[in-house]
Every structure is written in structure tokens, then in C-alpha cells.
Design an enzyme around this catalytic site. Structure first.
Site, PDB file in Angstrom:
ATOM      1  N   TYR A 212      11.044  -0.270  39.710  1.00 25.16           N
ATOM      2  CA  TYR A 212      11.373   0.406  40.736  1.00 25.16           C
ATOM      3  C   TYR A 212      10.370   0.717  41.816  1.00 25.16           C
ATOM      4  CZ  TYR A 212      13.251   4.535  43.034  1.00 25.16           C
ATOM      5  OH  TYR A 212      13.474   5.616  44.119  1.00 25.16           O
TER       6      TYR A 212
HETATM    7  N1  LIG Z   1      16.936   9.506  42.305  1.00 24.28           N
HETATM    8  C1  LIG Z   1      15.652  10.258  42.707  1.00 24.28           C
HETATM    9  O1  LIG Z   1      15.229  10.820  42.225  1.00 24.28           O
HETATM   10  C2  LIG Z   1      14.703   9.503  43.976  1.00 24.28           C
HETATM   11  C3  LIG Z   1      13.609   9.912  44.167  1.00 24.28           C
HETATM   12  C4  LIG Z   1      12.933   9.429  45.221  1.00 24.28           C
HETATM   13  C5  LIG Z   1      13.545   8.620  45.821  1.00 24.28           C
HETATM   14  N2  LIG Z   1      14.966   7.840  45.540  1.00 24.28           N
HETATM   15  C6  LIG Z   1      15.360   7.095  46.725  1.00 24.28           C
HETATM   16  O2  LIG Z   1      16.380   7.619  47.677  1.00 24.28           O
HETATM   17  C7  LIG Z   1      17.264   6.819  48.001  1.00 24.28           C
HETATM   18  C8  LIG Z   1      18.532   7.479  48.288  1.00 24.28           C
HETATM   19  O3  LIG Z   1      18.951   8.034  46.927  1.00 24.28           O
HETATM   20  P1  LIG Z   1      20.622   8.349  46.652  1.00 24.28           P
HETATM   21  O4  LIG Z   1      20.602   9.343  45.531  1.00 24.28           O
HETATM   22  O5  LIG Z   1      20.997   8.602  48.185  1.00 24.28           O
HETATM   23  O6  LIG Z   1      21.061   6.917  46.306  1.00 24.28           O
HETATM   24  P2  LIG Z   1      22.402   6.433  45.901  1.00 24.28           P
HETATM   25  O7  LIG Z   1      23.525   7.399  45.806  1.00 24.28           O
HETATM   26  O8  LIG Z   1      22.503   5.526  44.524  1.00 24.28           O
HETATM   27  O9  LIG Z   1      22.963   5.513  47.114  1.00 24.28           O
HETATM   28  C9  LIG Z   1      22.396   4.210  47.298  1.00 24.28           C
HETATM   29  C10 LIG Z   1      23.317   3.388  48.237  1.00 24.28           C
HETATM   30  O10 LIG Z   1      22.904   2.108  48.429  1.00 24.28           O
HETATM   31  C11 LIG Z   1      24.035   1.314  48.755  1.00 24.28           C
HETATM   32  N3  LIG Z   1      23.767  -0.207  48.181  1.00 24.28           N
HETATM   33  C12 LIG Z   1      23.352  -0.620  46.982  1.00 24.28           C
HETATM   34  N4  LIG Z   1      23.386  -1.938  46.928  1.00 24.28           N
HETATM   35  C13 LIG Z   1      23.755  -2.258  48.232  1.00 24.28           C
HETATM   36  C14 LIG Z   1      24.190  -3.729  48.746  1.00 24.28           C
HETATM   37  N5  LIG Z   1      23.756  -4.933  48.351  1.00 24.28           N
HETATM   38  N6  LIG Z   1      24.477  -3.402  50.120  1.00 24.28           N
HETATM   39  C15 LIG Z   1      24.707  -2.436  50.882  1.00 24.28           C
HETATM   40  N7  LIG Z   1      24.347  -1.154  50.255  1.00 24.28           N
HETATM   41  C16 LIG Z   1      23.864  -1.090  49.123  1.00 24.28           C
HETATM   42  C17 LIG Z   1      25.020   1.868  47.601  1.00 24.28           C
HETATM   43  O11 LIG Z   1      26.347   1.393  47.927  1.00 24.28           O
HETATM   44  P3  LIG Z   1      27.773   1.750  47.015  1.00 24.28           P
HETATM   45  O12 LIG Z   1      28.137   3.100  47.337  1.00 24.28           O
HETATM   46  O13 LIG Z   1      28.676   0.512  47.435  1.00 24.28           O
HETATM   47  O14 LIG Z   1      27.270   1.362  45.591  1.00 24.28           O
HETATM   48  C18 LIG Z   1      24.791   3.083  47.693  1.00 24.28           C
HETATM   49  O15 LIG Z   1      25.728   3.675  48.633  1.00 24.28           O
HETATM   50  C19 LIG Z   1      17.019   5.349  47.350  1.00 24.28           C
HETATM   51  O16 LIG Z   1      16.402   4.656  47.988  1.00 24.28           O
HETATM   52  C20 LIG Z   1      16.302   5.982  46.027  1.00 24.28           C
HETATM   53  O17 LIG Z   1      15.630   4.950  45.653  1.00 24.28           O
HETATM   54  C21 LIG Z   1      15.667   8.592  44.697  1.00 24.28           C
END
Ligand SMILES: NC(=O)c1ccc[n+]([C@@H]2O[C@H](COP(=O)([O-])OP(=O)(O)OC[C@H]3O[C@@H](n4cnc5c(N)ncnc54)[C@H](OP(=O)(O)O)[C@@H]3O)[C@@H](O)[C@H]2O)c1
Length: 214
Positions: free
Chosen positions: A129
Site C-alpha cells: 500500500y
Molecule cells: N484508512 C486510513 O487510515 C487511511 C489513512 C491515510 C490515507 N488513506 C487514504 O485515504 C483515501 C480515502 O479513504 P476512504 O476511507 O475514504 O476510502 P474508501 O471509503 O475505501 O473509498 C475508496 C473509494 O475508491 C473507490 N474505488 C475503488 N476502486 C475503484 C475503481 N476501480 N474505480 C473507481 N473507484 C474505485 C471505491 O469505490 P466503491 O465504493 O465502488 O467500492 C470507494 O468509493 C484512500 O486513498 C486511502 O488509501 C486511508
């Protein structure tokens, strides 16, 4: 600004789309990959477009056409394997950058991850990741796009405080998703964030003030 949100159906994405819709200065175009997701946004009066990050650059460029900025807040999530991390978090992000260039859009904001720029601070458990985040960010830095790379700490589903700490190097911390979304909106037109990257966690200073001092 008309803002294409890649990852609009995600947890940050949904908050961001609502903030943009209610901002009075910006308007969102929610990029989603399923028709039923598009319907949910349309019912709220939000412009939507269907495109898959595993599709072609042309598909994403068509989705972005006419926008003034692109925000990439998509991600394959923790339930899929390293293959999807490579295809979405890395190649999907880079294709979105290429699409922005193709569509003539200069402003590009990406949600990365805390310390993605420092290998020695990557968690062993989710190294692929961090690799994806690191190289997507490096491609963006090398591009002609007017970028902002926001590297938040651990994301929380609790109300935002509107107060953060942002700096080139923050080794640990958490932040509500709402405050990440607010930081994205505040960065769009903030020249001090142009071609800049920063770690972001919860703090004591209003977002707009922090962005002027990074
Ligand atoms: N979790 C943490 O603690 C953390 C920390 C730092 C940064 N981040 C980053 O923050 C960002 C946002 O996080 P979040 O929690 O809002 O993420 P999330 O809820 O998992 O949302 C990710 C979105 O990406 C979409 N997606 C995945 N594959 C796709 C594809 N092939 N085509 C189009 N859309 C696609 C998903 O679509 P679907 O709804 O259709 O599945 C989902 O809506 C991410 O980049 C994550 O890596 C996370």
C-alpha cells in the site's frame, strides 16, 4: 471550481462531494463505477459520471472533461490484495493524472498517506500500500500538474473539529475523515498548497490558517 472527485462513493469522497456541493464557490462531479451509486448522488442533485479506475485513461479523461480540478481520494481498501492496490492506488491514480493532463486540467489534489514519502516509516504489514502511495506521489511530483499531496494519518469516522496540524514530517497521528475533506476544499484555491506535499493530523489550528503556514 468544477471538481471531479475520483473515489466519490468512498467515505472521504461522500463528505467531500457534500462539502463542495454546499460550498457556494465550488461544484462537484462525482465519479463512481456503478449505476446505482450514480443514482444515489443524482437524487441529491449532484452531477455524476461513470468511470472505472481500472479502465482506460480516455474513459477517465472523458469523465473529467470540463472540470477545473481533480481530486483523487479513491483506494482499493484493506479487503482486497496487493494486486488491486497496484491497479487502483497506483495505476488508477497515475491514469487519473494522465487523464487530467489530457483533459487540460492543471489542478490536482491526491489523498496519500502519512509518511508515504519515507520508506523507513512504512508499516511492514501494509508495505505494498505504501509502495503504491509513494510512487503515485512521485509521478505526480514529476508531472506538470499543479498538485497538492495530502498525507493524512489514520482516518477516523468522527465529526471533524476544523483544526489540524500539517507539516512536511509528522510521524504519527489520526484525523477525522471530515477534516481531511475540509482540508481538500480549503486547498483548492490556496496558492500556498500549490506543488506542495504535507502530512496531516488533528491539531489545534484552523485549517485555513495552517495551509498558509506549511
Ligand atoms: N484508512 C486510513 O487510515 C487511511 C489513512 C491515510 C490515507 N488513506 C487514504 O485515504 C483515501 C480515502 O479513504 P476512504 O476511507 O475514504 O476510502 P474508501 O471509503 O475505501 O473509498 C475508496 C473509494 O475508491 C473507490 N474505488 C475503488 N476502486 C475503484 C475503481 N476501480 N474505480 C473507481 N473507484 C474505485 C471505491 O469505490 P466503491 O465504493 O465502488 O467500492 C470507494 O468509493 C484512500 O486513498 C486511502 O488509501 C486511508
Amino acid at each position: 471550481m468544477k471538481v471531479l472527485v475520483a473515489g466519490a462513493n468512498g467515505q472521504i469522497g461522500k463528505i467531500l462531494v457534500d462539502l463542495l456541493q454546499n460550498s457556494g464557490t465550488h461544484s462537484p462531479r462525482a465519479m463512481v463505477r456503478k449505476q446505482e451509486q450514480a443514482e444515489a448522488f443524482k437524487q441529491k442533485g449532484i452531477e455524476t459520471v461513470l468511470a472505472d479506475l481500472e479502465g482506460t485513461v480516455e474513459e477517465i479523461a472523458n469523465a473529467a472533461a470540463g472540470c477545473d480540478a481533480v481530486v483523487f481520494t479513491a483506494g482499493s481498501g484493506g479487503k482486497t490484495g496487493a494486486d488491486k492496490t497496484l491497479l487502483v492506488d497506483l495505476d488508477g491514480a497515475v491514469k487519473t493524472m494522465e487523464a487530467a493532463e489530457k483533459a487540460g486540467i492543471e489542478r490536482f489534489i491526491i489523498v496519500s498517506a502519512l509518511q508515504a514519502h519515507h520508506r523507513e516509516n512504512w508499516s511492514e504489514a501494509i508495505k505494498p500500500y505504501y509502495v503504491a502511495k509513494h510512487y503515485a506521489d512521485r509521478v505526480l511530483i514529476a508531472s506538470p500538474l499543479n498538485y497538492t499531496i495530502i498525507r493524512p494519518g489514520g482516518l477516523l469516522n468522527e465529526p471533524g473539529t476544523g483544526k489540524v496540524t500539517a507539516a512536511e514530517n509528522l510521524t504519527r497521528g489520526t484525523i477525522p475523515r471530515e477534516d481531511v475533506a475540509r482540508t481538500i476544499v480549503a486547498s483548492l484555491n490556496e496558492p500556498n498548497t500549490y506543488r506542495r506535499a504535507f502530512d496531516l493530523v488533528s491539531g489545534d489550528t484552523p485549517i485555513a490558517d495552517v495551509l498558509k503556514t506549511i
